[in-house]
Design an enzyme around this catalytic site. Structure first.
Site, mmCIF file in Angstrom:
data_model
loop_
_atom_site.group_PDB
_atom_site.id
_atom_site.type_symbol
_atom_site.label_atom_id
_atom_site.label_comp_id
_atom_site.label_asym_id
_atom_site.label_seq_id
_atom_site.Cartn_x
_atom_site.Cartn_y
_atom_site.Cartn_z
ATOM 1 N N LYS A 8 0.965 -1.411 0.144
ATOM 2 C CA LYS A 8 -0.161 -0.193 0.269
ATOM 3 C C LYS A 8 1.029 0.798 -0.259
ATOM 4 C CE LYS A 8 -3.359 2.476 2.833
ATOM 5 N NZ LYS A 8 -4.093 2.395 4.158
ATOM 6 N N GLY A 43 -4.560 -2.082 4.528
ATOM 7 C CA GLY A 43 -3.791 -2.809 4.532
ATOM 8 C C GLY A 43 -4.680 -3.573 4.738
ATOM 9 N N ARG A 44 -5.288 -4.370 6.339
ATOM 10 C CA ARG A 44 -5.167 -6.058 6.885
ATOM 11 C C ARG A 44 -7.157 -6.007 6.087
ATOM 12 N NH1 ARG A 44 -4.864 -2.032 10.540
ATOM 13 N NH2 ARG A 44 -6.030 -1.219 12.265
ATOM 14 N N GLU A 100 -4.972 -6.300 14.800
ATOM 15 C CA GLU A 100 -4.257 -5.035 14.858
ATOM 16 C C GLU A 100 -5.242 -3.554 14.668
ATOM 17 O OE1 GLU A 100 -2.083 -3.590 10.608
ATOM 18 O OE2 GLU A 100 -0.565 -4.343 11.798
ATOM 19 N N HIS A 150 -6.436 -31.916 18.383
ATOM 20 C CA HIS A 150 -5.801 -33.391 19.024
ATOM 21 C C HIS A 150 -4.172 -32.722 19.987
ATOM 22 C CE1 HIS A 150 -7.200 -36.977 17.588
ATOM 23 N NE2 HIS A 150 -7.785 -36.356 16.617
ATOM 24 N N LYS A 155 9.614 -0.603 14.145
ATOM 25 C CA LYS A 155 10.481 -0.411 12.498
ATOM 26 C C LYS A 155 11.329 0.777 12.990
ATOM 27 C CE LYS A 155 6.134 -0.870 9.884
ATOM 28 N NZ LYS A 155 5.239 -0.241 9.022
HETATM 29 O O1 LIG Z 1 1.140 -2.914 2.232
HETATM 30 P P1 LIG Z 1 2.320 -2.103 2.544
HETATM 31 O O2 LIG Z 1 2.254 -0.932 2.620
HETATM 32 O O3 LIG Z 1 3.676 -2.436 2.731
HETATM 33 O O4 LIG Z 1 2.118 -2.355 4.352
HETATM 34 C C1 LIG Z 1 2.240 -3.751 5.034
HETATM 35 C C2 LIG Z 1 2.069 -3.658 6.215
HETATM 36 O O5 LIG Z 1 2.618 -2.948 6.962
HETATM 37 C C3 LIG Z 1 2.797 -2.837 9.089
HETATM 38 O O6 LIG Z 1 2.881 -3.806 9.289
HETATM 39 C C4 LIG Z 1 1.124 -2.466 8.942
HETATM 40 O O7 LIG Z 1 1.146 -2.533 10.230
HETATM 41 C C5 LIG Z 1 0.160 -3.615 7.899
HETATM 42 O O8 LIG Z 1 -1.443 -3.000 8.664
HETATM 43 C C6 LIG Z 1 0.729 -3.406 6.981
HETATM 44 O O9 LIG Z 1 -0.274 -4.247 6.068
#
Ligand SMILES: O=P(O)(O)OC[C@H]1O[C@H](O)[C@H](O)[C@@H](O)[C@@H]1O
Length: 546
Positions: free
Chosen positions: A209, A269-270, A355, A386, A514
């Site tokens: 994204k 994103g999620r 998240e 199991h 990060k």
């Molecule tokens: O799609 P991107 O911008 O590469 O992001 C990938 C991921 O990055 C971070 O970890 C966010 O917490 C996620 O919500 C996201 O899906």
């Protein structure tokens, strides 16, 4: 308009729920209630299209449910739902709308502010259709004129988990393409995925994204270098496409303009598998099935939007979570799909739910004084039985569990499906019923155990029962029913976030790691002894560098 900030614990309903809990609610025994009122099973269920949701095995009475609905009303859930669907800036900390539902609404024109976004959505969808069809029918050729046989999705988090889960879940509907996923910045993961691939027939979709994510950009660079080891530079345009909101960064990476599939900031994103992020899904199962997935989600959206709260599946499921999380102190919820196809559902929903609702500051910016996000975990049944069901049956923790099963299997094979589903039904029955002393006693006696042995073994063989489960029985696993199922959980987590008065659509909690990761990487690259971290981190880094 933003969502209203109402502290749930100040509502009358919350106080009434607390009182209801203290004065008997905590001892509600679903097993006994089921015996005394068999109508319960009929009353505590929601039938919707091909879904049958039975929540009668939960520790609730009609009064509990009424109070929970009262809570939803007092925090103005219906108003929040309205705002969610109409593109209000409900992700206020990022100043964004949350409009993934627009991506699957082919029936209406949706507005983001003044802008009608439906035309762009349809345009991108049409591009996905043309592209995935060309890759599948062989008319999209690699640089040496060969058709594509393998697609590799490079992305992480929301740019990986959703597509990966769906591609796996819909394996039965797969085309001939082999679709793989590279997510981790672990170089071994990259090389394992690449090692048997033919450059001439492989297509890479770089999905990010933001197009700033370290893992994805590093992996994309590595894959491109690997590709160029045995292909000319201009071959990249036949083998690399990208999905992103950051069009500039994508072109700087060297992806041709026509190979970019845009997405918008109002898709989290999620929640993005419905957008161009789902390109790998369309390649894997064909556009027709991708579209059916969207349709199924849209139908659940309509249900969630229009159905009164009492009969609204995501609302009822969300409220049950509040009851267990905030009154019983349950910390986690298990999701057990009785199909191997959904083995990645729990990891996918871990991001979606944890998240979103793993927050401790409310919509006023104040620290919350109650519990929020639940811990989500699970594995397919019967494997789960199991592995960890012991803890659900006899452990000390209360773990409300969703059982997801299907009336018919995909390959027929009724013999197996009956066995699978007998476990599905029996486990919820066992969790509800438990096993009492008299029964254990007579079982041991029938095994010719001595009275002393019976006495010694008896406590270990008892099952308390009254372990809460919700059964979601669906006719069959199809692209459409999967779409509805995913949307159901998306809306469930929305309900919880509204009630907890938190912002479900930001994710600031992932940033600190990060940031520090970048600093540590500089240290590792410099290769000199470090002294500026805490003592433990210094020691560990220095040991790594040694
Ligand atoms: O799609 P991107 O911008 O590469 O992001 C990938 C991921 O990055 C971070 O970890 C966010 O917490 C996620 O919500 C996201 O899906």
């Amino acid at each position: 308009m933003p969502l209203k900030a109402i502290n749930p614990t100040t509502t009358n309903a919350w106080k009434n729920l607390q009182q209801h809990f203290d004065q008997g609610g905590k001892d509600i025994n679903a097993k006994e209630l089921m015996q005394s009122d068999p109508a319960r099973a009929k009353e505590m269920k929601i039938r919707w299209k091909d879904f049958y949701v039975d929540y009668s095995k939960n520790r609730v009475t009609h009064e509990t449910l009424e109070l929970l609905i009262q809570l939803a009303n007092e925090v103005e859930l219906s108003d929040a739902i309205e705002k969610y669907f109409s593109g209000d800036l409900i992700n206020q900390t990022e100043g964004r709308a949350v409009l993934h539902t627009a991506l699957r609404n082919n029936a209406e024109d949706i507005f983001h502010g003044e802008k009608n976004i439906s035309a762009d959505i349809r345009k991108t969808l049409a591009k996905i259709k043309v592209f995935s069809t060309a890759v599948n029918d062989g008319s999209w050729k690699g640089h040496t004129g060969k058709a594509i046989t393998h697609v590799v999705n490079i992305g992480i988090g929301g740019s990986d988990l959703g597509p990966q889960m769906v591609v796996d879940a819909l394996k039965y509907y797969k085309t001939d393409l082999d679709v793989r996923f590279i997510s981790n910045v672990d170089g071994d993961h990259v090389m394992e995925t690449l090692k048997d691939l033919d450059r001439e027939t492989t297509l890479f979709t770089i999905v990010s994204k933001t197009f700033t994510t370290q893992e994805t950009l590093s992996n994309a660079q590595t894959v491109r270098s690997w590709f160029l080891e045995d292909a000319p530079t201009d071959a990249v345009e036949k083998h690399f496409v990208a999905v992103s909101t950051n069009l500039e960064a994508v072109s700087n990476f060297g992806i041709a303009q026509e190979n970019i599939f845009p997405m918008e900031n109002w898709v989290g994103g999620r929640f993005s598998l419905w957008s161009a992020v789902g390109l790998s899904i369309a390649c894997a199962v064909g556009f027709k099935h991708f579209n059916a997935l969207l349709e199924g989600a849209h139908e659940m959206d309509q249900h969630f939007k229009d159905q009164p709260l009492e009969g609204n599946i995501p609302v009822v499921l969300g409220l049950l979570t509040i009851w267990y999380n905030n009154f019983f102190g349950a910390e986690s919820e298990a999701l057990i799909p009785y199909t191997q196809y959904l083995q990645k559902l729990a990891p996918y929903l871990q991001q979606g739910i944890m998240e979103s609702n793993g927050k401790s500051v409310d919509r006023n910016g104040d620290k919350v004084k109650y519990q929020t996000g639940t811990i989500i975990w699970g594995e397919p049944g019967t494997n789960a039985q199991h592995a960890f069901f012991q803890l659900i049956h006899q452990g000390t923790k209360l773990i409300p569990t969703d059982f997801i099963g299907f009336k018919t299997s995909l390959y027929g094979n009724k013999d197996h499906h009956d066995k699978l589903m007998s476990n599905f039904f029996a486990q919820t029955e066992a969790l509800l019923q438990g096993k009492e002393e008299a029964e254990v006693h007579s079982e041991l006696k029938a095994q010719d155990k001595s009275p002393e042995e019976i006495e010694r073994l008896l406590p270990f063989k008892l099952f308390e029962g009254n372990k809460p489960t919700t059964t979601i029985l669906i006719d069959q696993l199809t692209p459409k029913s999967l779409g509805s199922l995913i949307a159901m959980y998306e809306h469930k987590l929305f309900v919880q976030g509204v009630i907890w008065n938190i912002y479900s659509y930001d994710q600031w909690g992932v940033e600190l790691g990060k940031q520090l990761g970048k600093a540590v990487l500089k240290d590792l690259e410099a290769g000199k002894e470090v002294i500026h971290h805490d003592a433990s981190t210094n020691t560990l880094i220095n040991r790594y560098l040694d």
